[in-house]
Each structure stands twice: as structure tokens, then as C-alpha cells.
Write a protein that holds these residues in place. Structure first.
Motif, PDB file in Angstrom:
ATOM      1  N   UNK A 107      -2.540  -1.219  14.737  1.00 38.62           N
ATOM      2  CA  UNK A 107      -2.839  -0.497  13.490  1.00 38.62           C
ATOM      3  C   UNK A 107      -2.449  -1.330  12.262  1.00 38.62           C
ATOM      4  N   UNK A 108      -1.288  -1.988  12.354  1.00 39.79           N
ATOM      5  CA  UNK A 108      -0.815  -2.839  11.245  1.00 39.79           C
ATOM      6  C   UNK A 108      -1.865  -3.916  10.938  1.00 39.79           C
ATOM      7  N   UNK A 109      -2.467  -4.457  12.016  1.00 41.00           N
ATOM      8  CA  UNK A 109      -3.441  -5.541  11.844  1.00 41.00           C
ATOM      9  C   UNK A 109      -4.841  -5.019  11.516  1.00 41.00           C
ATOM     10  N   UNK A 110      -5.088  -3.750  11.762  1.00 38.83           N
ATOM     11  CA  UNK A 110      -6.420  -3.140  11.541  1.00 38.83           C
ATOM     12  C   UNK A 110      -6.264  -1.809  10.819  1.00 38.83           C
ATOM     13  N   UNK A 111      -5.778  -1.816   9.566  1.00 35.96           N
ATOM     14  CA  UNK A 111      -5.462  -0.538   8.921  1.00 35.96           C
ATOM     15  C   UNK A 111      -6.646   0.404   8.760  1.00 35.96           C
ATOM     16  N   UNK A 112      -7.879  -0.135   8.724  1.00 35.44           N
ATOM     17  CA  UNK A 112      -9.022   0.761   8.483  1.00 35.44           C
ATOM     18  C   UNK A 112      -9.547   1.383   9.775  1.00 35.44           C
ATOM     19  N   UNK A 113      -9.072   0.930  10.922  1.00 33.43           N
ATOM     20  CA  UNK A 113      -9.609   1.442  12.195  1.00 33.43           C
ATOM     21  C   UNK A 113      -8.824   2.638  12.716  1.00 33.43           C
ATOM     22  N   UNK A 114      -9.483   3.416  13.554  1.00 36.35           N
ATOM     23  CA  UNK A 114      -8.785   4.505  14.241  1.00 36.35           C
ATOM     24  C   UNK A 114      -8.110   3.890  15.462  1.00 36.35           C
ATOM     25  N   UNK A 115      -6.780   3.979  15.492  1.00 33.10           N
ATOM     26  CA  UNK A 115      -6.042   3.443  16.648  1.00 33.10           C
ATOM     27  C   UNK A 115      -5.423   4.628  17.393  1.00 33.10           C
ATOM     28  N   UNK A 321       1.265   2.791   4.393  1.00 40.16           N
ATOM     29  CA  UNK A 321       0.613   1.547   3.947  1.00 40.16           C
ATOM     30  C   UNK A 321       1.586   0.482   3.431  1.00 40.16           C
ATOM     31  N   UNK A 322       2.661   0.886   2.742  1.00 44.33           N
ATOM     32  CA  UNK A 322       3.592  -0.112   2.218  1.00 44.33           C
ATOM     33  C   UNK A 322       4.338  -0.793   3.387  1.00 44.33           C
ATOM     34  N   UNK A 323       4.798   0.025   4.334  1.00 44.46           N
ATOM     35  CA  UNK A 323       5.482  -0.522   5.516  1.00 44.46           C
ATOM     36  C   UNK A 323       4.519  -1.431   6.288  1.00 44.46           C
ATOM     37  N   UNK A 324       3.274  -0.960   6.440  1.00 49.60           N
ATOM     38  CA  UNK A 324       2.295  -1.747   7.212  1.00 49.60           C
ATOM     39  C   UNK A 324       2.062  -3.101   6.551  1.00 49.60           C
ATOM     40  N   UNK A 325       1.970  -3.117   5.224  1.00 45.97           N
ATOM     41  CA  UNK A 325       1.703  -4.391   4.528  1.00 45.97           C
ATOM     42  C   UNK A 325       2.855  -5.363   4.734  1.00 45.97           C
TER      43      UNK A 325
END
Ligand code: 13P
Ligand code: SF4
Length: 338
Positions: A107-115, A321-325
């Protein structure tokens, strides 16, 4: 289709299912008894059809059971391969047949996808051993010392780290950093192994894999003395004295490559049980001696849960989103290194 979501009645093994799944059974016949196939086949058939309708891809870790690994997975591998292949995935939906940190990395690498993770409780003793707050405290205690974090951690922990690593690239990551001293989190056994390889001074955390720390050197030596031609392959999450009793130490993908390239007559894989089954299915000529330590988290993932997940598009993995970035920086830095 939606009525089937709430229906827990086992799916039926029809003639159509038997015919459609026969080529898949041929791949796993050596490791799945024929009496068990009618239980798996209807789910395999339903998953493979629904996967196409959903434009979904199934990523499976090497510890998944053979009916998942060989019969519904599109992409298989160790943590490093799954992270790499998640970046290239063109599907709208990624189903991670593995544990939660692996789905979170996707998910971190593909934020726009449904994981999706078919069972949200599929955790990991290493990921649970440390929090982002723990990393901040370590940074205060050891200012300026870079933090290298094993991918078997939550997004919060990755977000506080300089770079991630996996068992397949930990040595390369440490060498690429070029630091005299690093904070290595959270697997102490992997850390001690990499410290020995690199000579870098390391500050450790008391984390361990609950599956690999149960193996003992005595157990490995007793197998080795029972079969004089045995080749012992061990995962670096095992304690150092277990690694010392092995002929080869490497990630799950490293062990698979070892068998494929060297074709030893008899092998002992000192790692999670399903690995040996998955590799044995592809190498019927190799005799696998199977000491069995199961990962209870990996085993939460089953065919009925994968089907349900594709039907409902739940449970979804979401990362702030901030953590993911911030976590993405540490994961991408690792992927750039190797
Ligand atoms: P690998 O990256 O070697 O597949 O290891 C992941 C893991 O969880 C091992 O226990
Ligand atoms: Fe975590 Fe160990 Fe299970 Fe791997 S085998 S997922 S490290 S508990």
C-alpha cells in the motif's frame, strides 16, 4: 454474487471444477493428497475467475500453503520480491496472501490502489515488537546514528527510519550506508548475522521471529548426523548458533534458488514448514526433510478468505498519507540499493 458473500456453505466440487482445475492439481499432486483436492478446487476455480473480473493480482509469500502459492498466486516470492513486484503491479486491486506488514508495504508503494489482506489479524511477532515511539526514543539516545529497519515492521516504524532492508538485502543495505555504527531494528538475530558479515557496530532491539527462534543448533545437528548427504539451508532470523550449523544462510528466495541451481539430493530447510512443500512441488527429485515450525500468522490466510476478500474488497489496508510518504522514502531507498 453478493448473496454468496454471506454464505459460508462450502463450495461444491462439480465436474466443471474438476476439469478446469486438473492442470493445477498436476502441479501440486506431490504435496496435496488427492482426497484433499475437492476441498480446495472449487475455491481455486472461483478465485481465478473473480480475480479477472476484479482486475486483481494475488501476491503470495513463500510461506503460503501450496494450494494458494501454486494455484491462485500470480506473483510469488520473498519480502523483497513482493515489494518490488508490488511497484510494477498494473492491476486495480492487490491481494496480499502473506502477513499485514507485507500488505502495508504494498500500500505504501501503491497508495492509489486497493490493497487487500484476506485476514487483517495476520500479524508478525517482529512487527509487533516495536513502535514508532520506540524508534524516536532510540534516535534521542543515539543522535546521528542511522536507523536501518527490517521490513517486518509497521508503517509507523518505517516512517521513523532512514532505510529499510529485507533478509535478502540486509548486508548490501548496511554496506551501502557506509556508516561505522547503525541502529538495526527489530530482529536481533538477523542483526547479529549481518553484523558478522559487515563488521559494522550495531545497536540492537530485542525483537525475534517466534517461528525461527524456536529452532535449535542441537536439532539441526541431529538431522545432519542422521543423514550424511543432507544440505542444511537456514533463514537468518534463526539464532546465530543455528546459522553456524547450516551450509547456507539466506532469505526464502535465496533458499529456493539454492535448490534450483544446485539440486542437492537431500535438503533440510530451517524455516517455516510450507516453504519445503512449495519447493518440493517443483523439485520431486529432491528429498526434503521437514522440521515443522508453522507461522500462525501466515496460516490465517486461506482460500475461502481470499475468495471472500475478492468478493467484498475487504479487509482493505489503509495507511495515513503522511506516514505512508515518510515510510515510502525508507522503502524506496532500500529498493534503489538492491
Ligand atoms: P523473507 O523476506 O526471507 O521471505 O522472510 C520473510 C519472513 O517473514 C521470514 O520469516
Ligand atoms: Fe513474522 Fe516469523 Fe511469521 Fe515471518 S515467520 S511473518 S518473521 S512471525
Amino acid at each position: 454474487m453478493d448473496t454468496a458473500i454471506a454464505d459460508t456453505t462450502p463450495l461444491e466440487y462439480t465436474e466443471e471444477v474438476a476439469v478446469a482445475t486438473a492442470p493445477l492439481y498436476a502441479k501440486v499432486a506431490g504435496v496435496i493428497p488427492s482426497v484433499e483436492w475437492p476441498l480446495h478446487a472449487p475455491y481455486i476455480h472461483a478465485i481465478n475467475r473473480l480475480k479477472e473480473q476484479r482486475n486483481a493480482v494475488i501476491l503470495a509469500h513463500n510461506y503460503q500453503t501450496p494450494e494458494i502459492f501454486h494455484c491462485v498466486a500470480d506473483i510469488r516470492g520473498d519480502s523483497l520480491a513482493l515489494a518490488r513486484r508490488a511497484v510494477d503491479a498494473e492491476a486495480d486491486v492487490i491481494v496480499l496472501a502473506g502477513v499485514h506488514f507485507m500488505a502495508e508495504t504494498a500500500k505504501i508503494l501503491n497508495p492509489s490502489k486497493t490493497v487487500l489482506i484476506p485476514d487483517a489479524a495476520a500479524g508478525c511477532s517482529l512487527a509487533e515488537s516495536i513502535t514508532g515511539a520506540d524508534v524516536r526514543l532510540l534516535r534521542e539516545k543515539y543522535p546521528g546514528v542511522p536507523v536501518v529497519t527490517y521490513v517486518n515492521t509497521s508503517a509507523d516504524v518505517k516512517a521513523e527510519s532512514d532505510v529499510c532492508c529485507t533478509s535478502g538485502n540486509a548486508e548490501a543495505v548496511i554496506r551501502a550506508l557506509g556508516a561505522d555504527r547503525v541502529i538495526f531494528l527489530p530482529d536481533e538475530h538477523l542483526g547479529r548475522h549481518v553484523q558478522r558479515q559487515t563488521g559494522v557496530d550495531m545497536i540492537f532491539w530485542k525483537g525475534a521471529c517466534e517461528v525461527h527462534e524456536r529452532f535449535t543448533a542441537e536439532e539441526v545437528r541431529s538431522y545432519a548426523s542422521a543423514y550424511d548427504d543432507i544440505v542444511v539451508l537456514a533463514h537468518p532470523e534463526c539464532p546465530l548458533d543455528v546459522l553456524d550449523a547450516a551450509d547456507y544462510v539466506g532469505s526464502t528466495a535465496g533458499m529456493i534458488d539454492y535448490v534450483a541451481q544446485r539440486k542437492p539430493a537431500r535438503v533440510l530447510m530451517v524455516t517455516e514448514c510450507s516453504m519445503s512443500d512449495n519447493v518440493a512441488a517443483e523439485h520431486p527429485d529432491v528429498d526434503f526433510i521437514k522440521p515443522c515450525n508453522l507461522c500462525p500468522h501466515m496460516k490465517r490466510i486461506t482460500l475461502p478468505k481470499i475468495l471472500r476478500s475478492l468478493q467484498t474488497l475487504e479487509p482493505r489496508v489503509e495507511v495515513d498519507p503522511d506516514t505512508a510518504a515518510r515510510a515510502r522514502r525508507a522503502v524506496e531507498r532500500m529498493l534503489e540499493i538492491g
